[in-house]
Design a protein around this motif. Structure first.
Motif, short mmCIF file in Angstrom:
data_model
loop_
_atom_site.label_atom_id
_atom_site.label_comp_id
_atom_site.label_asym_id
_atom_site.label_seq_id
_atom_site.Cartn_x
_atom_site.Cartn_y
_atom_site.Cartn_z
N PRO A 1 0.73 -1.10 -0.15
CA PRO A 1 0.12 -0.03 -0.05
C PRO A 1 0.78 1.30 -0.16
CG PRO A 1 0.03 -0.86 2.01
CD PRO A 1 0.92 -1.81 1.22
N ILE A 2 0.31 2.39 -0.40
CA ILE A 2 1.11 3.48 -0.53
C ILE A 2 1.84 4.11 0.78
CG2 ILE A 2 -0.89 5.18 -0.10
CD1 ILE A 2 0.21 6.67 -2.52
N ALA A 3 1.21 3.63 1.77
CA ALA A 3 1.85 4.12 3.01
C ALA A 3 3.18 3.55 3.15
CB ALA A 3 0.78 3.52 4.24
N ASP A 4 3.50 2.21 2.48
CA ASP A 4 4.71 1.59 2.81
C ASP A 4 5.81 2.03 1.66
OD1 ASP A 4 3.77 0.15 4.90
OD2 ASP A 4 3.20 -1.73 3.62
N TYR A 5 5.43 2.86 0.77
CA TYR A 5 6.50 3.05 -0.15
C TYR A 5 6.44 4.89 -0.27
CZ TYR A 5 2.56 3.26 -3.64
OH TYR A 5 1.46 3.43 -4.20
N THR A 6 7.63 5.38 -0.93
CA THR A 6 7.80 6.44 -1.33
C THR A 6 7.96 6.82 -2.77
OG1 THR A 6 8.89 7.25 0.81
CG2 THR A 6 9.28 8.81 -0.77
N ILE A 7 7.36 7.85 -3.30
CA ILE A 7 7.75 8.21 -4.83
C ILE A 7 8.62 9.40 -4.92
CG2 ILE A 7 6.40 8.88 -7.01
CD1 ILE A 7 3.82 7.81 -5.92
N ASN A 8 9.67 9.00 -5.58
CA ASN A 8 10.61 9.89 -6.12
C ASN A 8 10.56 10.61 -7.37
OD1 ASN A 8 12.04 9.88 -3.53
ND2 ASN A 8 13.59 8.63 -4.36
N ASP A 9 10.12 11.80 -7.52
CA ASP A 9 9.63 12.40 -8.75
C ASP A 9 11.28 12.86 -9.54
OD1 ASP A 9 9.02 13.92 -10.97
OD2 ASP A 9 8.09 15.36 -9.87
N VAL A 10 11.44 11.72 -10.40
CA VAL A 10 12.62 12.06 -11.42
C VAL A 10 12.31 11.78 -12.84
CG1 VAL A 10 14.08 10.81 -9.42
CG2 VAL A 10 12.86 9.41 -11.16
N TRP A 11 11.20 11.63 -13.21
CA TRP A 11 10.97 11.45 -14.62
C TRP A 11 11.08 12.68 -15.35
CZ3 TRP A 11 11.04 7.01 -17.07
CH2 TRP A 11 10.29 6.93 -18.36
N ASP A 12 12.03 12.43 -16.40
CA ASP A 12 12.27 13.78 -17.22
C ASP A 12 12.95 13.11 -18.38
OD1 ASP A 12 12.58 16.05 -18.56
OD2 ASP A 12 14.45 16.72 -17.31
N THR A 13 12.07 12.51 -19.58
CA THR A 13 12.58 11.90 -20.54
C THR A 13 12.11 12.55 -22.08
OG1 THR A 13 10.45 10.58 -20.73
CG2 THR A 13 12.33 9.99 -19.21
N VAL A 14 12.86 11.63 -23.16
CA VAL A 14 12.83 12.38 -24.46
C VAL A 14 11.25 11.72 -25.05
CG1 VAL A 14 14.98 12.75 -25.01
CG2 VAL A 14 14.04 10.44 -25.43
N GLY A 15 10.86 10.58 -24.43
CA GLY A 15 9.77 10.02 -24.91
C GLY A 15 8.90 9.42 -23.79
#
Length: 388
Positions: free
Chosen positions: A166-180
């Motif tokens: 569940p979402i309480a057990d993980y962290t999202i790191n905002d790293v997405w920056d791509t060409v496609g």
């Protein structure tokens, strides 16, 4: 029900097309697009009936994905990925299914299946840690499926499992920056020493052999289909959709285009342009027809409750990786034929080209690893079902 959902999806396509540039700018699918897709019933197509799903024929699901991706590659990709996960959760122990869908049948799940996590057995389950990349659509999900190796006391791997958190057990790191696929929001997931109960850890050996605990409560044919077909085709279907979207745009533009470099020649009269269009159409049609045949042939076995032959499963994987390649070939031909204006930022055709090439590097599209298994089997060398 599937025809009704497909009809509603078709009605959404103009809005999804209009938001394609916004998805790139946001680096994730706009929330209103996710909400609109949810309202069509799309995300429940492969969900167990017991939890409000429709257990649709997989081909209907892939058809919807193809349509969505023909309007916006990133939206089609995220829809396919998030849409296939209810099927995978349906293979887990019923306690896990209840935890995911019991209170909210519209729960969405993202994933990152690479076995970069490490799990240590403890009483009742596992201690689990790791970092994963490429969790498409994770900003729209509240659960995640993560790949991990189970380690013994000597620190050696003894199993490869998918862990449901569940979402309480993980962290999202905002790293997405791509060409496609910029609009997919395929960010990193980080887990730091959490407890995962046994019922939320499913061995990949069980999924590979089509023998999973969820089948006890979800006995329909959908849950007897192979993981090695259902998931990889969820990667290829949006790519075929991207190629179809690019094709429609290119054909429409070619009818109106005048080529200044060729003394005002109309592109519609150029025989070389006509050949490229015909060849691209063949690639797209062939990729889709093989998907249809593979899914329908496996479905017949699933409906009859007979074991799906290894030959057929390997053929499906062969056609899947080559279907992705055909989609890329089609888009490349169209892009090459489109002229200098095709390289302008913000236009649909180059966006489809970028998105498809980004999709091509997904691990499910690794042709050599799949084709060598098919070749071995054809030559009489035994191939174990746990390998695909």
């Amino acid at each position: 029900m599937s025809e009704e959902i497909l009809g509603k999806v078709r009605e959404l396509l103009p809005a999804l097309r209009e938001r394609a540039a916004e998805a790139e700018e946001l680096r994730k699918v706009p929330p209103e697009s996710i909400k609109a897709l949810q309202e069509t019933g799309f995300f429940r197509m492969l969900q167990p009936v017991r939890y409000g799903g429709f257990e649709s024929h997989p081909l209907d699901f892939y058809t919807a994905v193809k349509l969505i991706a023909s309007a916006c590659g990133s939206t089609g990709w995220v829809a396919s990925v998030l849409g296939v996960h209810p099927w995978h959760v349906g293979l887990f122990d019923d306690q896990a299914q209840q935890e995911v869908f019991g209170e909210d049948q519209d729960t969405r799940i993202s994933s990152s299946y690479a076995p970069t996590g490490r799990a240590t057995p403890v009483e009742g389950g596992f201690r689990f840690s790791g970092k994963w990349s490429f969790s498409s659509g994770c900003d729209h999900a509240t659960w995640v499926l993560l790949g991990g190796l189970v380690m013994n006391d000597e620190g050696k791997p003894i199993d490869f499992r998918t862990f449901l958190l569940p979402i309480a057990d993980y962290t999202i790191n905002d790293v997405w920056d791509t060409v496609g696929l910029r609009g997919t929001g395929s960010n990193d997931i980080v887990v730091e020493d959490v407890f995962v109960p046994e019922h939320r850890a499913l061995s990949m050996m069980h999924t590979a052999r089509c023998i999973c605990p969820g089948q006890d409560v979800n006995p329909g044919p959908l849950f007897r289909m192979p993981y090695g077909t259902i998931h990889p085709y969820a990667i290829t279907a949006p790519m075929i959709g991207m190629a179809a979207g690019a094709y429609d745009i290119h054909v429409g533009a070619t009818r109106e285009r005048v080529r200044a470099a060729y003394l005002g020649e109309k592109s519609v009269e150029d025989p070389f342009a006509q050949v490229r269009i015909a060849t691209a159409a063949n690639d797209i049609d062939t990729a889709w027809w093989q998907l249809e045949k593979d899914i329908n042939d496996e479905w017949e076995h699933a409906v009859a409750s007979t074991k799906i032959p290894i030959d057929l499963r390997l053929r499906a994987r062969r056609d899947q990786v080559l279907g992705s390649a055909r989609a890329i070939s089609a888009i490349d031909r169209l892009f090459e034929s489109a002229g200098g204006k095709a390289i302008n930022q913000g236009l649909p055709l180059p966006r489809f080209w970028r998105d498809a090439h980004a999709a091509r590097v997904h691990a499910a599209n690794d042709p050599e690893r799949v084709l060598v298994l098919y070749g071995k089997n054809e030559l009489g060398i035994q191939v174990r079902d746990g390998l695909f």
